[in-house]
Design a protein around this motif. Structure first.
Motif, PDB file in Angstrom:
ATOM      1  N   UNK A  36       0.818  -1.202   0.000  1.00  0.00           N
ATOM      2  CA  UNK A  36       0.000   0.000   0.000  1.00  0.00           C
ATOM      3  C   UNK A  36       0.854   1.255   0.000  1.00  0.00           C
ATOM      4  N   UNK A  37       0.445   2.216  -0.787  1.00  0.00           N
ATOM      5  CA  UNK A  37       0.942   3.582  -0.668  1.00  0.00           C
ATOM      6  C   UNK A  37      -0.236   4.358  -0.112  1.00  0.00           C
ATOM      7  N   UNK A  38      -0.025   5.054   0.976  1.00  0.00           N
ATOM      8  CA  UNK A  38      -1.128   5.796   1.578  1.00  0.00           C
ATOM      9  C   UNK A  38      -0.652   7.075   2.214  1.00  0.00           C
ATOM     10  N   UNK A  39      -1.559   7.719   2.895  1.00  0.00           N
ATOM     11  CA  UNK A  39      -1.235   8.969   3.567  1.00  0.00           C
ATOM     12  C   UNK A  39      -0.603   8.671   4.915  1.00  0.00           C
ATOM     13  N   UNK A  40       0.372   9.457   5.293  1.00  0.00           N
ATOM     14  CA  UNK A  40       0.946   9.359   6.627  1.00  0.00           C
ATOM     15  C   UNK A  40      -0.092   9.847   7.622  1.00  0.00           C
ATOM     16  N   UNK A  41      -0.177   9.209   8.767  1.00  0.00           N
ATOM     17  CA  UNK A  41      -1.134   9.682   9.767  1.00  0.00           C
ATOM     18  C   UNK A  41      -0.610  10.955  10.426  1.00  0.00           C
ATOM     19  N   UNK A  42      -1.525  11.728  10.960  1.00  0.00           N
ATOM     20  CA  UNK A  42      -1.110  12.860  11.776  1.00  0.00           C
ATOM     21  C   UNK A  42      -0.547  12.343  13.087  1.00  0.00           C
ATOM     22  N   UNK A  43       0.144  13.178  13.834  1.00  0.00           N
ATOM     23  CA  UNK A  43       0.744  12.726  15.089  1.00  0.00           C
ATOM     24  C   UNK A  43      -0.281  12.201  16.088  1.00  0.00           C
ATOM     25  N   UNK A  44      -1.473  12.774  16.095  1.00  0.00           N
ATOM     26  CA  UNK A  44      -2.503  12.316  17.039  1.00  0.00           C
ATOM     27  C   UNK A  44      -2.949  10.895  16.719  1.00  0.00           C
ATOM     28  N   UNK A  45      -3.209  10.602  15.436  1.00  0.00           N
ATOM     29  CA  UNK A  45      -3.638   9.256  15.042  1.00  0.00           C
ATOM     30  C   UNK A  45      -2.531   8.242  15.288  1.00  0.00           C
ATOM     31  N   UNK A  46      -1.310   8.594  14.934  1.00  0.00           N
ATOM     32  CA  UNK A  46      -0.193   7.675  15.153  1.00  0.00           C
ATOM     33  C   UNK A  46      -0.024   7.386  16.647  1.00  0.00           C
ATOM     34  N   UNK A  47      -0.177   8.397  17.478  1.00  0.00           N
ATOM     35  CA  UNK A  47      -0.064   8.205  18.931  1.00  0.00           C
ATOM     36  C   UNK A  47      -1.183   7.308  19.447  1.00  0.00           C
ATOM     37  N   UNK A  48      -2.409   7.500  18.932  1.00  0.00           N
ATOM     38  CA  UNK A  48      -3.521   6.634  19.358  1.00  0.00           C
ATOM     39  C   UNK A  48      -3.271   5.188  18.965  1.00  0.00           C
ATOM     40  N   UNK A  49      -2.776   4.962  17.749  1.00  0.00           N
ATOM     41  CA  UNK A  49      -2.462   3.596  17.306  1.00  0.00           C
ATOM     42  C   UNK A  49      -1.369   2.986  18.174  1.00  0.00           C
ATOM     43  N   UNK A  50      -0.330   3.763  18.443  1.00  0.00           N
ATOM     44  CA  UNK A  50       0.796   3.269  19.241  1.00  0.00           C
ATOM     45  C   UNK A  50       0.380   2.956  20.669  1.00  0.00           C
ATOM     46  N   UNK A  51      -0.600   3.678  21.189  1.00  0.00           N
ATOM     47  CA  UNK A  51      -1.015   3.507  22.581  1.00  0.00           C
ATOM     48  C   UNK A  51      -2.111   2.462  22.772  1.00  0.00           C
ATOM     49  N   UNK A  52      -2.700   1.979  21.687  1.00  0.00           N
ATOM     50  CA  UNK A  52      -3.807   1.040  21.790  1.00  0.00           C
ATOM     51  C   UNK A  52      -3.318  -0.306  22.315  1.00  0.00           C
ATOM     52  N   UNK A  53      -3.960  -0.761  23.362  1.00  0.00           N
ATOM     53  CA  UNK A  53      -3.617  -2.041  23.987  1.00  0.00           C
ATOM     54  C   UNK A  53      -4.552  -3.114  23.434  1.00  0.00           C
TER      55      UNK A  53
END
Length: 91
Positions: A36-53
């Motif tokens: 996939x080529x896609x859009x980079x997430x914004x910092x908020x979305x990336x942080x939410x993904x990284x923090x999801x347990x």
């Protein structure tokens, strides 16, 4: 990303995006992987993904992995790519 010399099968590009960079779907036919080529997430979305347990999954985004945003309007292309990859995996 696929190694040099592997076959990439172009599946589709995000509709209504014109000539600008846009989400794209390929299948690496050698490894039967979706690419996939896609859009980079914004910092908020990336942080939410990284923090999801999630049970059975480490918290965070491992080195060498990335979060990529793909629009819902590409679902049909993603299904087609899944079908192609699945057929290649059976070969």
């Amino acid at each position: 990303m696929p190694e040099a010399g592997t076959e990439l099968r172009f599946i589709g590009i995000g509709p209504d995006t014109g000539q600008q960079g846009s989400p794209t779907v390929w299948v690496d036919e050698e490894s039967a992987e979706l690419v996939f080529q896609g859009w980079k997430p914004g910092p908020e979305l990336e942080a939410r993904c990284a923090a999801t347990d999630v049970p059975g999954h480490a918290v965070g985004i491992p080195e060498g992995e990335a979060v990529v945003r793909i629009p819902a309007r590409m679902v049909a292309m993603i299904r087609e790519a899944c079908d192609v990859a699945e057929r290649r995996a059976r070969v």
